[in-house]
Design an enzyme around this catalytic site. Structure first.
Site, PDB file in Angstrom:
ATOM      1  N   GLU A   1       0.741  -1.423   0.186  1.00  0.00           N
ATOM      2  CA  GLU A   1      -0.187  -0.213  -0.089  1.00  0.00           C
ATOM      3  C   GLU A   1       0.713   1.245   0.120  1.00  0.00           C
ATOM      4  OE1 GLU A   1      -3.286   0.218  -0.029  1.00  0.00           O
ATOM      5  OE2 GLU A   1      -3.599  -1.633  -0.553  1.00  0.00           O
TER       6      GLU A   1
ATOM      7  N   SER B   1     -52.156 -23.991  40.666  1.00  0.00           N
ATOM      8  CA  SER B   1     -51.821 -24.189  42.067  1.00  0.00           C
ATOM      9  C   SER B   1     -50.737 -23.600  42.533  1.00  0.00           C
ATOM     10  CB  SER B   1     -51.758 -25.581  42.632  1.00  0.00           C
ATOM     11  OG  SER B   1     -53.197 -26.231  42.260  1.00  0.00           O
TER      12      SER B   1
END
Length: 829
Positions: A88, A465
């Site tokens: 680069e 219950s």
């Protein structure tokens, strides 16, 4: 003439110098005052996804479009830096941010071709473009890019600029930055890669979407080899390393985010809460959120829910293969693999196709091309499900269950393959720390990918219950005791609206006559519970239940409330039971422990209100023996001292926990005796027609709830003790392993006296039939005999004798009803 020319030339040079000076001054002014302040790059916040962790730091989930894991420069491997510079910007450490030769080459190329192909951009110029400019190719933008690069290079160090570049760049497949790319393409940390892999990553910035090894392996390899050749030319690598790297295969494949703990329902709950707190910035600001989830308990809960729901599903028969691919042959095998790869695995249940079978086993093709052998013993459960009520005959061989080409579900258990199927039933589990409300584990359904609906926090169901302890607690608060005798006999209740009759029943239509409240709760007797609610009044009970966190809107103003016809979420129920577990304090469930920003600073820290049994806190609730007229006192507002508000007395909590311990030792939850612990209290719950199945149990350290039901209500054909209790037992077996027993200490004001097991009255120590029962001191019953009572203040709970009334059938408890009834005592006869 010569002097004139010289003077003219001198003036032109002075003018030119002046013009250059003006231009340079203008450029410097523009750089200093018109361009952005690049000093901000030193503290720039890159877009980093939200990450959610367990309390012990294990990754649960990540949210955000961009996968990015920023690294400081000193943690970026040198070979990668060399690979990037080689391809680069080879003069990066020598130029001032712009590369003049490169710009000249780009200009010549532009003049020769008329196209802006080669930009001559340095890494610094790319940083300027990525942070401050658009990607539109114009001369004006290029000039600003050059000037910004000069300013950035002057302001920031070379190392900082390179750090920004390597963390910012897009490298394909949602990967932003080199660390994220390393994990996506290779499933490794960046410092674990080889030279050829560094070269692969360094070649991606040129064209990340088309040169990546997943989209175009041929082009990606060619680009990688170019990077390697540049590294060799610049002497970053020697010839041996270069040639070896050229021969290396790509070895790249897509690696999804590897979470360490499976808790998607918990993660989604956290995400929703964070979005309410901070908005959409949570997906880009790099928040790290640490939850209250315990990784070990979460994994235990995951396994328990999966095993429990699969176990229920298998007990109710095999619904058959998902499809059939036809007769197997070698020509079709590749196509079968492709077909299987498009079928999603659900909670470890993966698709497979039957290619061979005999009388002892089945061989199935998996999506990855390998074979799985299922022995007959691992599929003999598969009786055909005819409908919800009936099963076919027991199969005798594999061909009674499957055919060649069938697409089935298989699961590996202890290195052996089993036939399975995706359950239609759903379920969930949640575990809380009762001392402060921490959510320790949460599973909102069988599989999050299959259904994202969190049944723990959002499903409104009837508790059956399992709601009775709140009614009994209200009864104790009114002055009733666990020795109070109420008749378990038929009740007929008239609805004054239409004069219809309601005749609630116990299971199997059995009636047990006069029954102590302890026995009634242990064996979940409906008629006693209804009569108790009628005696204390439904209005009182509804107000009282709100102390546990329920709202009045959830509670029907009728006697059916005694049978659990409220509409609650499982988290509501677990939170309510935490009050019993911690000795009477209302704690609020929470799941976010702390939030940290991208710099690791804590920006939010949970400060839960905590139960404090040892604190000198006045009881906020009256204790009265006036059963009919005692007024409820709402809890006082909590003092801002970190202590949770007390909502019931420690004596009340102790008595309910004592009775619920008997549920496990003697009642509907007695299968939990397999845990061989004496500190567990709990309650089963089954609603009318067995629509919902529950078990909620606890000690002083943990409250755990399991729930099973269908999203579209239909009968489970099982009670809570059959459908929900087994997964609770499996979870608690793992959760409590190695932990000492821990239950609420007997509080002051609780005494134990001998009573007649039939009448509940106090008797002398000479009565051979007498048993011990706990009482609040002011509610000790009167003597039934002349001898003075034998009174003890610290009798262990396990010394309480077995209930006098018979237990209901094993694994079965009375069902509830959805019918409404008149309020109060009216119509009871």
């Amino acid at each position: 003439m010569r002097n004139f020319v010289w003077r003219l030339t001198r003036r032109l040079l002075v003018l030119l110098f002046f013009m250059i000076a003006v231009v340079v001054t203008g450029i410097l002014y523009y750089i200093e005052y018109q361009l952005p302040d690049v000093e901000a790059l030193n503290t720039v916040q890159l877009q980093v996804p939200l990450q959610i962790y367990t309390h012990d730091g294990k990754l649960i989930a990540e949210y955000g479009e961009r996968r990015r894991i920023p690294l400081p420069y000193n943690q970026i491997p040198q070979p990668l830096i060399q690979a990037v510079l080689a391809t680069e910007d080879q003069r990066y450490f020598q130029h001032p941010g712009i590369d003049i030769p490169g710009l000249v080459r780009a200009s010549i190329k532009l003049i020769a071709t008329g196209r802006k192909e080669q930009g001559g951009s340095t890494i610094t110029m790319q940083v300027a473009r990525d942070f401050y400019l658009t990607h539109h190719k114009t001369f004006g933008r290029k000039l600003r890019e050059i000037l910004l690069a000069l300013k950035i290079d002057h302001t920031l160090s070379k190392q900082k600029i390179l750090e920004l570049y390597l963390n910012k760049i897009f490298l394909g497949n949602r990967a932003y930055g080199v660390e994220a790319a390393s994990e996506i393409y290779y499933g490794k940390k960046l410092n674990q890669l080889s030279i050829d892999q560094y070269a692969m990553l360094a070649g991606l910035p040129k064209a990340p979407s088309t040169l990546n090894p997943l989209a175009n392996p041929v082009a990606a390899r060619k680009r990688r080899d170019h990077v390697l050749s540049r590294m060799y030319e610049l002497s970053y690598i020697d010839e041996k390393t270069y040639k070896s790297a050229l021969k290396a295969p790509l070895k790249a494949s897509y690696h999804d985010l590897q979470t360490q703990v499976k808790a998607p329902y918990a993660a989604e709950l956290v995400r929703q809460q964070l979005e309410q707190m901070y908005g959409d910035t949570i997906y880009t600001d790099g928040f790290n959120v640490y939850t209250t989830i315990d990784s070990d308990l979460q994994q235990d809960a995951n396994q328990s829910v999966r095993d429990g729901l699969q176990g229920y599903d298998q007990r109710h028969g095999y619904r058959g293969p998902e499809k059939n691919l036809g007769a197997p042959d070698l020509k079709h095998m590749i196509g079968w693999e492709a077909a299987l790869s498009h079928i999603q695995a659900i909670n470890g249940l993966e698709p497979a196709a039957v290619i061979e079978m005999n009388n002892t086993s089945v061989t199935a093709l998996r999506a990855n091309g390998s074979m799985a052998t299922i022995p007959w013993a691992n599929m003999s459960w598969a009786r055909k499900q005819i409908n919800a009520d009936y099963l076919g005959h027991m199969p005798r061989k594999p061909s009674d269950v499957l055919a060649l080409g069938d697409v089935i579900r298989i699961v590996s258990v202890n290195n052996s393959w089993h036939l399975s199927q995706i359950p239609k039933v759903e379920g969930g589990m949640v575990a809380l720390n009762p001392q402060n409300g921490q959510i320790l584990a949460m599973i909102g359904g069988f599989d999050y990918q299959n259904s994202k609906f969190n049944r723990i926090t959002n499903a409104l169901r009837q508790p059956g219950s399992s709601f009775k302890p709140f009614i009994y607690s209200a009864g104790l608060d009114k002055g009733y005791t666990l020795a109070t005798v109420i008749n378990d006999a038929p009740i007929v209740i008239v609805n004054p609206v239409d004069n219809s009759l309601w005749r609630p029943q116990n299971d199997k239509h059995h009636f047990y006559g006069p029954t102590r409240l302890r026995n009634a709760l242990v064996h979940s007797m409906n008629l006693v519970s209804i009569r108790l609610l009628g005696l204390i009044g439904t209005s009182y009970a509804i107000n009282y239940a709100q102390r546990f966190g329920f709202s009045a809107a959830q509670l029907p103003p009728s006697l059916s409330l005694a049978l659990g016809t409220a509409t609650v979420t499982p988290l509501d129920m677990a939170s309510g039971y935490a009050v019993f577990a911690n000795g009477g304090f209302k704690v609020t469930p929470y799941i976010i422990d702390d939030i940290r920003n991208s710099q690791g600073q804590i920006i939010y820290q949970a400060k839960p209100l905590t139960a404090c049994p040892s604190c000198s806190m006045d009881l906020t609730l009256p204790i009265t023996t006036d059963k009919q007229t005692a007024a409820i006192t709402p809890p006082k507002p909590p003092v801002d001292n970190g202590n949770a508000p007390r909502v019931i007395t420690p004596q009340n909590a102790f008595l309910i926990s004592s009775a619920l311990r008997d549920v496990i030792q003697l009642g509907t939850g007695r299968e939990a005796r397999s845990l061989q612990r004496a500190d567990l209290s709990g309650k089963t719950g089954t609603t009318n027609n067995q629509i919902d199945a529950w078990f909620i149990g606890y000690n002083s350290d943990i409250v755990a709830l399991s729930w099973v039901g269908f999203d579209q209500p239909q009968s489970l054909h099982e009670y809570g003790a059959q459908a929900a209790l087994p997964m609770w037992i499996q979870f608690m077996q793992a959760a409590l392993k190695g932990r000492p027993e821990h239950t609420q200490e007997q509080p002051p004001g609780i005494i134990s006296v001998r009573i007649d097991p039939l009448t509940g009255t106090r008797v002398s120590g000479n009565d051979p039939q007498a048993i011990f029962e706990f009482f609040m001191e002011q509610n000790v019953p009167s003597e039934n005999k002349e001898d003075s009572p034998d009174t003890e203040s610290t009798v262990p709970t396990d010394s309480i004798d077995a209930p006098a009334s018979p237990a209901s059938p094993e694994g079965q408890e009375p069902a509830t009803t959805n019918q409404t009834t008149p309020e109060g005592n009216g119509g009871v006869y």
